[in-house]
Enzyme design. Structure first.
Site, short mmCIF file in Angstrom:
data_model
loop_
_atom_site.label_atom_id
_atom_site.label_comp_id
_atom_site.label_asym_id
_atom_site.label_seq_id
_atom_site.Cartn_x
_atom_site.Cartn_y
_atom_site.Cartn_z
N GLU A 37 0.58 -1.44 -0.27
CA GLU A 37 -0.04 -0.08 -0.02
C GLU A 37 0.71 1.39 0.30
O GLU A 37 1.82 1.43 0.78
CB GLU A 37 -0.92 0.16 1.04
CG GLU A 37 -1.69 1.05 1.47
CD GLU A 37 -2.55 1.18 2.78
OE1 GLU A 37 -2.14 0.15 3.90
OE2 GLU A 37 -3.22 1.58 3.06
N LYS B 278 -9.17 2.39 -2.08
CA LYS B 278 -9.09 1.59 -0.80
C LYS B 278 -10.10 2.40 -0.49
O LYS B 278 -11.56 3.41 -0.83
CB LYS B 278 -8.52 1.93 0.20
CG LYS B 278 -8.45 1.22 1.42
CD LYS B 278 -7.58 1.77 2.36
CE LYS B 278 -6.86 1.57 3.79
NZ LYS B 278 -5.54 1.48 4.64
N TYR C 96 -8.36 5.34 13.61
CA TYR C 96 -8.37 5.01 14.71
C TYR C 96 -7.13 5.16 15.07
O TYR C 96 -6.28 4.94 14.16
CB TYR C 96 -9.16 3.90 15.07
CG TYR C 96 -9.20 2.59 14.51
CD1 TYR C 96 -10.06 2.53 13.33
CD2 TYR C 96 -8.43 1.93 15.04
CE1 TYR C 96 -9.91 1.51 12.51
CE2 TYR C 96 -8.19 0.83 13.98
CZ TYR C 96 -8.95 0.54 12.82
OH TYR C 96 -8.78 -0.79 11.94
N CYS D 277 -5.47 -3.01 2.27
CA CYS D 277 -5.10 -3.29 4.02
C CYS D 277 -6.67 -3.63 4.75
O CYS D 277 -7.51 -3.91 4.64
CB CYS D 277 -5.07 -1.63 4.60
SG CYS D 277 -3.53 -2.49 5.84
N SER E 17 1.31 -1.98 7.26
CA SER E 17 0.27 -2.57 8.60
C SER E 17 1.64 -2.71 9.77
O SER E 17 2.14 -3.75 9.64
CB SER E 17 -0.18 -4.12 8.45
OG SER E 17 -1.04 -4.54 9.11
N GLY F 103 21.68 -0.22 36.38
CA GLY F 103 20.41 -0.88 37.08
C GLY F 103 19.68 -1.38 35.23
O GLY F 103 19.92 -1.40 34.08
N ASP G 178 16.41 -0.59 32.75
CA ASP G 178 16.73 0.73 31.99
C ASP G 178 17.45 0.35 31.25
O ASP G 178 17.67 0.60 29.29
CB ASP G 178 15.77 1.60 32.18
CG ASP G 178 14.09 1.30 32.75
OD1 ASP G 178 13.86 -0.25 32.25
OD2 ASP G 178 13.86 2.46 33.03
#
Lengths: 590, 590
Positions: free
Chosen positions: B42, B114, B120, B151, B189, B316, B318
């Site tokens: 796409e 499409k 969203y 898609c 995607s 640490g 992280d």
């Protein structure tokens, strides 16, 4: 004739309790005044803009519907128009309609839904809303027929916008078939350069064209980088402005004959409007720019629980303008200006900063940075091959280090003092070309002038010196010297390098920005364009091309910084603020 | 049977020249291999995501159309499906259709548009695109009938999604009326937790339901915080997976019978798929999480012209995980780890950091901060009433100062070294409650783990120690000690304060985050929810309520920080990254 209230309120997205209480208080007050109809802005109950909050906080939706019933219960002997987010309750649809509830005698007697859903610029209506499936938009009240519109529904008039219409349908034209005598537009419309003139001409022309009264009620408030200016108003059937509520302030206006006070009109705006082109120059936008930012500062601070601001005062234009705006917004006693000279800061700059602070009456401190810079520099020795050389001293690293140490001091001061925010003083011209330091002058809890270009800031400086009650608060030297961050020395002149030497004249840069933002100009368009700068200066084609290429290259590298601009106020019609414009960092436009 | 190429390419938004060249190269290569049909993702020609770039850079649109003609000219004896942004050329419409051009023998023989436009999460299709007005989606080629989908058009199968369908229409069902023998889905995607399992089950079920082959071609690449995993594939008419391209990598797969190599399947995924529920636990997502971030780092650095990274190593969790990810993405020779102990850093932490760096073989430096902190502290005396008191030493100001000075050093090092970026090491759990310092550990040019929660990071640490070629690179002590920023001392214990003392157990916090993100839980829902933490620990209702209220309060105050997270990789199905989720700073959700 009905007695009508324009309830130009300020809401907080998702804060149903507070919003509902405010709405109810207004209704009570309207009833005390024997009003027949009270009109609230678009989405008044949910608050706008609400972004994605309801997606993860679904309980807001239930709370809103419950509150709407409670508000309805207060409408005995009055009609209220209350904007809210109406759930569609259909998984195949967007979650809401953007609706106005018509409340009367304790009941929801009708719901009017928005038809046109803007999805450009700062608007994302289609992310959240279904378009109206068109129920009746007419409210009949004591012989009057009110036609109800929601914001964008009034912005597609084909005789006004002509080929610039972006929707097929014109909801006003359709609504007119139902013969309303008065149109009511419930809006949430943020203030931008020139928009007031467009709205004024548009609404006036609609009233005149259809021979109806036109009532516009707009939110006053600030959220998510947008200043909503209120300025609700009424036009009569001849398109004349008969009432104008306050700007950048809540208001509660009662009228029993659709006329009333007309608050201060912007430069060039007439009570009687003909459709006209406004060639906006800085002069006609400075007052609005000032008010819009001051209002934004006040609202952001108040709504987030802050009272004080601390900023670096360099003696330059940006920080000086910020200091004035903050003093006016928060009160001089709530502003701390810190001068943080390094070894290369000129005594003039130090002096200008001090005079400015004294003029404004804000707190002022001078913190010489030299020793701090030396200490941090010595921590950096491990990483540098050229320590102790002249090159090191003049490197971007050391330039930026000064800016970052200054920001560290400001953040530390704000940490230590309750309810205080550090201020990012960088401007829009600098943002476009990345001429601001991450964790330095572009870092802060709020960025008042991030959407104001440098040339406009110079004009704003003059405007403030002339128009504030206290004249000439900004030392003239600040408004006259060439801008520059005073982070490095030009070895040829022995003076600090000014920004235009490194980049290009701001006048030229700002004209590029204007044409990119407003007309979508690309490289070729800009090369063909006759710059105003060219009319006054000798400019070779090579120099012109070099600057335009420099703009594209620098702005490409600056996109990362656009994504981390602190909360600010969108001022211009277009912006790089992410609330309006999003360019992926990985992208190519040139 | 036709010989088909799945051209899983990586594109750059707006870089028409580069994208077109890549597409043409693929077509040439396909022709050399006597392929009949080549399929691109796409929007392959425009590049995706492109945000708002074309609005201000209109010349991109013309350049794209010109390039499409040039590509068409290369299609002698081959058919190519090329995704592009097709201008609607109608002011009343959105600027584009999201289209796939069918190119054959030098011409554009069809354009498929499409229909379903997602709006969203990270998708904003409706901002840019008009829905298809439905022309033919069938390509006939040597007796085969290919039905072309874009898609989302394949993501509304009513028997699969049931009541979770968000559109009325199912374009696949409609397309099947035209009797295709094979469906082709051109996609962009991005990879998210669990999405691969959903896609696998969905595509397989569609193939089986309609008895057609199903070809899926997805972009591989990274932009705008999204990692696109490629992983193009083919299912046969029984819904069986017959071919699976590479993940998180470009690929060029030729097949003459719709079968081929099946690259490594994720945990629990079967070649033959029945529709099933996947209860994703960390175990099945760690490999994807690792690959998705490593790929994101590689792509972000490469596409922006960076090669090296510098990060603080605190000893640490992280920073240790970040170091491993960076070493694997960029090569150990390109990673600089700087240990910057303050006076309260434990010797264990210093030692763990050093061992980690040695294990990984990255550059390592130790820069004691004490003197630098003292120097900056002395600059701050003017602002503090309580200097020289114990309270001052333990203030948030001094805690944050350490973090900010560290970031200043990292930015300075990156300034001095070409093509080097400083790394923000803060994680998702901390982001939610604002437990990261602005201009400190949340500042950097890239934030690798900003969308990974702390509990998942612990699991990832174990996973990396077990599964990387070099076993146990992360010292066990790092994976066992309680997390904490080592910014202040608990006067009772004399030890540095750990994060869970100040906030709440990470296991509890991360469960809140999961239910807020995925189920929209509010305060009442969370109070009613039986936490996994509760099954193992004694938890009073008062303590539970205190933690939940603390979460809401802290996350409300943290929203500002969400807006300035550096470029990162969205990893989970939901995120607070602004590419997906936007909550206005001024808003109320609780």
């Amino acid at each position: 004739m009905n007695k009508i209230v324009l309830a130009q309120i300020d809401t907080i997205a998702g804060n149903i309790k507070i919003n509902a209480k405010k709405i109810i208080n207004c209704i009570e007050k309207a009833k005390e005044n024997n009003a027949d109809l009270i009109i609230f802005p678009e989405l008044a109950l949910m608050g706008y803009p609400f972004g994605d909050i309801f997606i993860r906080h679904k309980s807001i939706i239930e709370r809103q519907l419950k509150a709407l019933d409670e508000i309805a219960a207060k409408t005995e002997n009055i009609t209220a128009l209350v904007g809210f987010a109406e759930p569609t309750k259909d998984a195949n649809k967007k979650p809401f309609y953007n609706s106005v509830a018509v409340l009367q005698n304790g009941k929801i007697i009708n719901i009017v839904r928005k038809r046109l859903l803007p999805n450009y610029s700062e608007f994302n209506d289609y992310r959240y809303f279904e378009p109206s499936d068109c129920v009746s938009q007419i409210l009949e009240l004591n012989g009057e027929r009110y036609g109800i519109l929601v914001c964008e529904d009034s912005f597609n008039d084909k005789s006004f916008f002509k080929e610039e219409c972006i929707y097929d349908v014109d909801p006003v034209a359709e609504l007119m078939k139902q013969n309303p005598t008065t149109l009511i537009n419930c809006s949430c419309s943020p203030s931008r350069t020139g928009k007031e003139y467009i709205k004024n001409a548009l609404f006036s022309s609609i009233a005149r064209k259809y021979g109806v009264n036109y009532i516009y009620v707009n939110q006053a408030g600030y959220a998510d980088n947008l200043s909503f200016d209120g300025t609700s108003r009424i036009y009569n059937k001849n398109g004349e402005l008969d009432l104008r509520a306050k700007s950048f302030e809540e208001d509660f206006v009662i009228t029993d004959n659709l006329t009333g006070i007309i608050n201060e009109l912007p430069v060039g705006m007439q009570k009687k409007v003909e459709v006209q082109n406004f060639n906006l120059d800085y002069t006609s936008d400075l007052d609005r720019t000032y008010k819009s930012i001051v209002f934004g500062i006040q609202e952001y601070f108040r709504k987030n629980g802050f009272k004080k601001a601390v900023l670096g005062l360099s003696g330059g234009l940006d920080s000086s303008i910020c200091a004035v705006l903050l003093a006016d917004a928060l009160g001089k006693e709530n502003v701390w200006g810190i001068s943080m000279p390094s070894r290369i800061t000129s005594s003039e700059s130090k002096n200008d900063a001090k005079i400015l602070a004294e003029n404004l009456g804000i707190h002022f401190f001078e913190v010489p940075l030299a020793e701090g810079i030396d200490a941090v520099k010595s921590l950096l020795n491990f990483a540098f091959s050229n320590v102790d050389t002249e090159k090191y001293e003049k490197s971007t690293t050391i330039e930026n280090l000064q800016a970052r140490l200054r920001a560290t001091i400001l953040w530390s001061v704000s940490n230590e003092h309750k309810q205080m925010l550090p201020i990012a003083t960088s401007d829009k011209s600098e943002a476009y070309i990345g001429y601001a330091t991450v964790n330095g002058d572009m870092s802060g809890g709020f960025a008042p002038i991030a959407d104001v270009t440098k040339t406009k800031l110079f004009a704003l400086g003059d405007f403030l010196n002339e128009n504030r009650e206290q004249k000439n608060a900004i030392p003239q030297a600040i408004l006259e010297k060439p801008p520059g961050a005073e982070l490095k020395i030009n070895p040829k002149t022995g003076k600090t390098v000014c920004a235009e030497e490194e980049n290009m004249p701001y006048e030229f840069l700002d004209e590029i920005i204007w044409f990119v933002e407003n007309c979508g100009y690309g490289f070729e368009d800009l090369m063909e364009h006759k710059f105003y700068y060219e009319t006054k200066n000798c400019l070779t084609i090579e120099q012109k091309e070099e600057w335009i290429r420099k703009y594209f290259w620098k702005s490409k590298c600056a996109v990362y910084k656009w994504h981390i601009i602190p909360p600010s106020v969108v001022v211009d019609m277009h912006s790089i603020n992410s609330v309006e414009y999003r360019q992926p960092i990985i992208s190519c436009v040139y």
